[in-house]
Each structure stands twice: as structure tokens, then as C-alpha cells.
Design a protein around this motif. Structure first.
Motif, mmCIF file in Angstrom:
data_model
loop_
_atom_site.group_PDB
_atom_site.id
_atom_site.type_symbol
_atom_site.label_atom_id
_atom_site.label_comp_id
_atom_site.label_asym_id
_atom_site.label_seq_id
_atom_site.Cartn_x
_atom_site.Cartn_y
_atom_site.Cartn_z
ATOM 1 N N LEU A 44 -5.366 7.661 1.657
ATOM 2 C CA LEU A 44 -6.877 7.467 1.486
ATOM 3 C C LEU A 44 -7.647 8.900 1.508
ATOM 4 O O LEU A 44 -8.799 8.664 0.947
ATOM 5 C CB LEU A 44 -7.288 6.404 2.527
ATOM 6 C CG LEU A 44 -7.533 5.200 2.257
ATOM 7 C CD1 LEU A 44 -8.022 4.450 3.472
ATOM 8 C CD2 LEU A 44 -8.391 4.883 1.184
ATOM 9 N N LYS A 52 -9.894 9.510 -1.776
ATOM 10 C CA LYS A 52 -10.745 8.573 -2.056
ATOM 11 C C LYS A 52 -10.737 7.858 -3.421
ATOM 12 O O LYS A 52 -11.649 7.558 -3.885
ATOM 13 C CB LYS A 52 -12.228 9.334 -1.987
ATOM 14 C CG LYS A 52 -12.617 10.021 -0.403
ATOM 15 C CD LYS A 52 -12.428 8.898 0.687
ATOM 16 C CE LYS A 52 -12.650 9.687 2.012
ATOM 17 N NZ LYS A 52 -12.595 8.822 2.994
ATOM 18 N N PHE A 84 -3.131 9.293 -5.575
ATOM 19 C CA PHE A 84 -3.845 8.152 -5.370
ATOM 20 C C PHE A 84 -3.614 7.110 -4.492
ATOM 21 O O PHE A 84 -2.219 7.247 -4.008
ATOM 22 C CB PHE A 84 -3.830 7.122 -6.775
ATOM 23 C CG PHE A 84 -4.294 8.044 -8.035
ATOM 24 C CD1 PHE A 84 -5.797 8.029 -8.177
ATOM 25 C CD2 PHE A 84 -3.554 8.524 -8.963
ATOM 26 C CE1 PHE A 84 -6.137 8.700 -9.435
ATOM 27 C CE2 PHE A 84 -3.932 9.001 -10.130
ATOM 28 C CZ PHE A 84 -5.380 9.221 -10.455
ATOM 29 N N TYR A 85 -4.684 6.569 -3.800
ATOM 30 C CA TYR A 85 -4.327 5.438 -2.714
ATOM 31 C C TYR A 85 -3.901 4.327 -3.876
ATOM 32 O O TYR A 85 -5.007 3.854 -4.521
ATOM 33 C CB TYR A 85 -5.452 5.269 -1.921
ATOM 34 C CG TYR A 85 -5.230 4.169 -0.791
ATOM 35 C CD1 TYR A 85 -4.624 4.529 0.141
ATOM 36 C CD2 TYR A 85 -6.014 3.163 -0.892
ATOM 37 C CE1 TYR A 85 -4.396 3.468 1.027
ATOM 38 C CE2 TYR A 85 -6.038 2.094 0.008
ATOM 39 C CZ TYR A 85 -5.229 2.502 1.163
ATOM 40 O OH TYR A 85 -5.010 1.427 2.244
ATOM 41 N N VAL A 136 -3.022 0.217 -4.101
ATOM 42 C CA VAL A 136 -2.776 -1.217 -3.507
ATOM 43 C C VAL A 136 -2.432 -2.045 -4.685
ATOM 44 O O VAL A 136 -2.762 -1.917 -5.748
ATOM 45 C CB VAL A 136 -4.273 -1.647 -2.878
ATOM 46 C CG1 VAL A 136 -4.613 -0.698 -1.831
ATOM 47 C CG2 VAL A 136 -5.117 -1.675 -4.278
ATOM 48 N N VAL A 180 0.889 -1.285 -0.115
ATOM 49 C CA VAL A 180 0.093 -0.149 0.035
ATOM 50 C C VAL A 180 0.752 1.256 0.001
ATOM 51 O O VAL A 180 1.812 1.466 0.863
ATOM 52 C CB VAL A 180 -0.884 0.045 1.202
ATOM 53 C CG1 VAL A 180 -1.636 1.517 1.275
ATOM 54 C CG2 VAL A 180 -1.803 -1.185 1.123
ATOM 55 N N ILE A 211 -12.305 3.944 -8.720
ATOM 56 C CA ILE A 211 -10.898 2.940 -8.713
ATOM 57 C C ILE A 211 -10.513 2.741 -10.023
ATOM 58 O O ILE A 211 -11.336 2.714 -10.878
ATOM 59 C CB ILE A 211 -11.641 1.750 -8.218
ATOM 60 C CG1 ILE A 211 -11.885 1.586 -6.765
ATOM 61 C CG2 ILE A 211 -10.135 0.617 -8.288
ATOM 62 C CD1 ILE A 211 -12.600 0.338 -6.143
ATOM 63 N N PHE A 245 -5.622 0.297 -8.253
ATOM 64 C CA PHE A 245 -5.249 -1.195 -8.120
ATOM 65 C C PHE A 245 -4.211 -1.781 -8.944
ATOM 66 O O PHE A 245 -4.666 -1.791 -10.236
ATOM 67 C CB PHE A 245 -6.622 -1.775 -8.281
ATOM 68 C CG PHE A 245 -6.950 -3.260 -7.804
ATOM 69 C CD1 PHE A 245 -5.818 -3.939 -7.292
ATOM 70 C CD2 PHE A 245 -8.201 -3.685 -7.877
ATOM 71 C CE1 PHE A 245 -6.073 -5.132 -7.094
ATOM 72 C CE2 PHE A 245 -8.271 -5.137 -7.471
ATOM 73 C CZ PHE A 245 -7.262 -5.716 -7.211
ATOM 74 N N VAL A 291 -13.368 4.687 -0.489
ATOM 75 C CA VAL A 291 -13.103 4.945 -1.770
ATOM 76 C C VAL A 291 -14.331 5.130 -2.667
ATOM 77 O O VAL A 291 -15.041 4.181 -2.606
ATOM 78 C CB VAL A 291 -11.763 3.782 -2.250
ATOM 79 C CG1 VAL A 291 -11.761 4.010 -3.842
ATOM 80 C CG2 VAL A 291 -10.849 3.970 -1.618
ATOM 81 N N LEU A 304 -11.729 -1.857 -0.461
ATOM 82 C CA LEU A 304 -11.436 -0.551 -0.958
ATOM 83 C C LEU A 304 -12.632 0.271 -0.775
ATOM 84 O O LEU A 304 -12.653 1.524 -0.007
ATOM 85 C CB LEU A 304 -10.964 -0.292 -2.270
ATOM 86 C CG LEU A 304 -9.676 -0.743 -2.672
ATOM 87 C CD1 LEU A 304 -9.310 -0.667 -3.849
ATOM 88 C CD2 LEU A 304 -8.581 -0.135 -1.959
ATOM 89 N N ALA A 359 -8.571 5.497 -5.766
ATOM 90 C CA ALA A 359 -7.593 4.341 -5.764
ATOM 91 C C ALA A 359 -7.370 3.863 -7.137
ATOM 92 O O ALA A 359 -7.992 3.809 -8.085
ATOM 93 C CB ALA A 359 -8.276 3.307 -5.063
#
Length: 238
Positions: free
Chosen positions: A36, A39, A68-69, A71, A32, A121, A43, A118, A113, A41
């Protein structure tokens, strides 16, 4: 489709690499990076060498630095493909780590997420991961998709895409050759889906994350692909 190119230039894995951290997300060890707070994300779904590849984590950090968040889960449960293990050739390994299982895990990650607040995405899949992204873009469970040097992706997958998608391929790719990518482009242009297909010259399968750091041309091309990916997410993940 998979073959020798899928396994070329394997990375030296490093569980301590990257500026982010590893946490459990939807039952998967997940790298990660980022906050966050936005909001939004991204991936990242790796190639067969998994989420501990330093260049892959470096890219995750780069995406996070854009707001961005990010993962990047371990879809292989601690067993990325190891070309030096004669007991687990790719044909055997893939039976335990197929994209179908990856898709089922990816759905759980998306649910996790959303539970964190989030709201949008984007998903990027590299090689093996591109097939998982194809499924996510079909249902659709994401707002935008990017495929980089895809494996296993076919015409029917592309016909089913329902979200904006960018496909970044290599000129010297026997797994998804330019002829196939041009087919993808024609299908997408005939659909109502926003799309972008680009073929990078003088590079091979896996180049965007498995480049030689001592090769400035390869690094420049990888950086260009990564910037294209970031631009796509900046446009559609909001």
C-alpha cells in the motif's frame, strides 16, 4: 454477448496459487498482492472463471511487482462458472452473477481502497470484468481503465467513458470481433478521452489470461498484452 469462446480453455482453479494472500475487502474474499506504500492501486476484475485462476493471480503479482497495490476480488461469492456443472449452464449462472451486481460490489471495493489511503486507482477487466470496468469508467470512479477481450461491452458503453482507456482485443474473437473494436476506436478518437485500441493477431477470446503455457506464441502474445496494460497504468495511475 457471450458464447462458447467465453468458456474455452477453462483454467484449473487453485486457491493457494500466487505470491499474495486472500483477505476480506468490502465483504468480498480478495486476492491482494503488493504494498500500500505507493498509494496507487490496480483493481483486477476477472473473467467468469474467477479470482483463483493461477494465470490471473500470476498477472496480479506481475502488476504488484511494478509498484502497485493490486486487488482481485471474488465477485462470484465462491461460485465461479463451472463448465462441468450441467445444472448451471452459462445462461443460468449469469443470472446470479451479472455485471450489474459486479458493478455494485466494485463501488464498495473502491470505497474500501480509498479508506486505506489509496489516491489513484486503475481498473482492468477481462471478458465479464470489462463490462464492470465500463461502468466504473463512466461514473467515473477510477483514474484509468483497461479492457481485455471484453464481453457485453457495447457502443453506448464506450461513448460514456470519461477516463483514459485501453482496449486490447483478439483477432479471432466472436464476442468482441475486430469490427466492433474498430468502432470503439473511432468513437474514442472522436472524443476527448485518451485511448489506445489494439487487436492482437492469431489469438482468440480470453487469450491474455487463459493462454496455453505450452504454446510459446500464445504466451508471447499474452505477455505483450499484459505489458501494454502495465504501461497504460504506469502512465495514468499516479
Amino acid at each position: 454477448m457471450s458464447g462458447p469462446q467465453c468458456c474455452s480453455n477453462p483454467p484449473t482453479l487453485d486457491s493457494a496459487s500466487g505470491a499474495g494472500h486472500v483477505e476480506n475487502l468490502a465483504g468480498l474474499n480478495t486476492y491482494v498482492s503488493g504494498s500500500l506504500q505507493s498509494k496507487l492501486a490496480v483493481f483486477l476484475i476477472s473473467d467468469i472463471f474467477g479470482y483463483e485462476a493461477p494465470n490471473f493471480r500470476k498477472l496480479a503479482d506481475k502488476v504488484a511487482a511494478s509498484g502497485f497495490y493490486v486487488v482481485a476480488p471474488d465477485f462470484f461469492y465462491g461460485e465461479p462458472y463451472d463448465p462441468n456443472n450441467p445444472d448451471r449452464p452459462l445462461s443460468v449462472w449469469i443470472k446470479d452473477h451479472g455485471p450489474d451486481k459486479g458493478y455494485e460490489d466494485a463501488k464498495l471495493v473502491i470505497d474500501a481502497l480509498k479508506s486505506k489511503g489509496v489516491s489513484s486507482i486503475g481498473a482492468a477487466g477481462f471478458c465479464w470484468g470489462a463490462k464492470v470496468v465500463a461502468r466504473l469508467a463512466k461514473d467515473p470512479l477510477i483514474q484509468a481503465a483497461v479492457m481485455l477481450h471484453p464481453s457485453f461491452v457495447n457502443v453506448d458503453d464506450i461513448k460514456s467513458v470519461k477516463v483514459p482507456i485501453a482496449i486490447l482485443g483478439a483477432e479471432q474473437d466472436h464476442i468482441s470481433p475486430p469490427e466492433l473494436l474498430k468502432q470503439f476506436d473511432e468513437i474514442l478518437k472522436a472524443s476527448e478521452v485518451d485511448s489506445f485500441v489494439k487487436i492482437f493477431p492469431k489469438v482468440g477470446h480470453g487469450w491474455s489470461v487463459r493462454y496455453d503455457v505450452n504454446d510459446p506464441t500464445a504466451m508471447s502474445s499474452a505477455n505483450e498484452a499484459q505489458q501494454d496494460m502495465l504501461a497504460w497504468f504506469a502512465k495514468y495511475v499516479k
